[in-house]
Motif scaffolding. Structure first.
Motif, PDB file in Angstrom:
ATOM      1  N   MET A 168       0.824  -1.210   0.000  1.00 20.48           N
ATOM      2  CA  MET A 168       0.000   0.000   0.000  1.00 20.48           C
ATOM      3  C   MET A 168       0.858   1.259   0.000  1.00 20.48           C
ATOM      4  O   MET A 168       0.485   2.261  -0.608  1.00 20.48           O
ATOM      5  CB  MET A 168      -0.958  -0.027   1.192  1.00 20.48           C
ATOM      6  N   ILE A 169       2.013   1.196   0.647  1.00 23.27           N
ATOM      7  CA  ILE A 169       2.950   2.322   0.594  1.00 23.27           C
ATOM      8  C   ILE A 169       3.406   2.525  -0.853  1.00 23.27           C
ATOM      9  O   ILE A 169       3.448   3.647  -1.356  1.00 23.27           O
ATOM     10  CB  ILE A 169       4.153   2.093   1.532  1.00 23.27           C
ATOM     11  N   LEU A 170       3.739   1.417  -1.513  1.00 24.07           N
ATOM     12  CA  LEU A 170       4.178   1.506  -2.912  1.00 24.07           C
ATOM     13  C   LEU A 170       3.074   2.058  -3.817  1.00 24.07           C
ATOM     14  O   LEU A 170       3.355   2.688  -4.827  1.00 24.07           O
ATOM     15  CB  LEU A 170       4.624   0.137  -3.419  1.00 24.07           C
ATOM     16  N   LYS A 171       1.831   1.791  -3.452  1.00 26.25           N
ATOM     17  CA  LYS A 171       0.704   2.301  -4.247  1.00 26.25           C
ATOM     18  C   LYS A 171       0.400   3.762  -3.944  1.00 26.25           C
ATOM     19  O   LYS A 171      -0.434   4.372  -4.594  1.00 26.25           O
ATOM     20  CB  LYS A 171      -0.540   1.452  -3.997  1.00 26.25           C
ATOM     21  N   GLY A 172       1.081   4.321  -2.932  1.00 19.83           N
ATOM     22  CA  GLY A 172       0.945   5.744  -2.656  1.00 19.83           C
ATOM     23  C   GLY A 172      -0.025   6.103  -1.541  1.00 19.83           C
ATOM     24  O   GLY A 172      -0.314   7.281  -1.340  1.00 19.83           O
ATOM     25  N   LEU A 173      -0.517   5.124  -0.802  1.00 17.16           N
ATOM     26  CA  LEU A 173      -1.439   5.419   0.290  1.00 17.16           C
ATOM     27  C   LEU A 173      -0.664   5.938   1.499  1.00 17.16           C
ATOM     28  O   LEU A 173       0.449   5.473   1.782  1.00 17.16           O
ATOM     29  CB  LEU A 173      -2.219   4.164   0.691  1.00 17.16           C
ATOM     30  N   ASP A 174      -1.264   6.885   2.218  1.00 20.04           N
ATOM     31  CA  ASP A 174      -0.626   7.355   3.442  1.00 20.04           C
ATOM     32  C   ASP A 174      -1.043   6.439   4.601  1.00 20.04           C
ATOM     33  O   ASP A 174      -1.890   5.565   4.446  1.00 20.04           O
ATOM     34  CB  ASP A 174      -0.959   8.823   3.726  1.00 20.04           C
TER      35      ASP A 174
END
Length: 175
Positions: free
Chosen positions: A116-122
């Motif tokens: 999810m970090i890689l997908k850009g979620l905070d």
């Protein structure tokens, strides 16, 4: 709106327009060829300017149909090649991510958070998606950064970007 899908739809639209033009020109060419044949049966001479003009138009339309068919075939081939490239890149990215996660011994929860970090979620968005507290996600993210020897989110993401730009020697060595 998914920006990644826009160019593919534009290319599909272009192929559809080309196919429509081919069909329209093909019908027009058949009309002119039929008209030339009927006129030639009546006259029997190609020296009539009207008959000569219709013959030239028919040849031009047939040439256009052939050209557009070749162009459409090339466009479809390029679209197929690009889709194949995207599929390969997607597969390589999944392999790169999995390889790094294995190397870092991430737990399943850390893997989920890292993706999810890689997908850009905070962190707050990740917490909502996973139904956990923001503090839990922050702790997992801190653990991920420590295991990956990165200083934070930006450096963590850059590890994968650098690997893709470098052509991923890891996968080439493993293959």
């Amino acid at each position: 709106m998914k920006l990644g899908l826009w160019p593919a739809k534009t290319k599909e639209r272009r192929a559809t327009v080309l196919a429509g033009l081919i069909l329209l020109q093909g019908v027009s060419a058949l009309f002119f060829i039929g008209d030339v044949i009927l006129d030639f049966r009546e006259d029997g001479h190609l020296d009539n300017p009207h008959l000569l003009l219709e013959s030239i138009a028919a040849v031009a339309l047939v040439s256009g149909v052939i050209f557009l068919m070749i162009e459409l075939r090339g466009l479809m081939s390029r679209m197929s090649d690009m889709q194949t490239g995207l599929d390969i890149a997607h597969g390589h990215m999944a392999a790169i991510v999995g390889e790094f996660f294995d190397e870092w011994n991430l737990t399943q929860a850390e893997r989920d958070v890292a993706l999810m970090i890689l997908k850009g979620l905070d962190n707050d968005a990740i917490a909502r998606v996973r139904n956990t507290a923001s503090g839990t996600v922050r702790a997992q993210a801190t653990s991920i950064y420590a295991k990956s020897n990165s200083d934070g989110r930006a450096q963590f993401i850059s590890l994968f970007v650098e690997e893709l730009i470098a052509g991923n020697e890891r996968l080439a060595q493993g293959a």
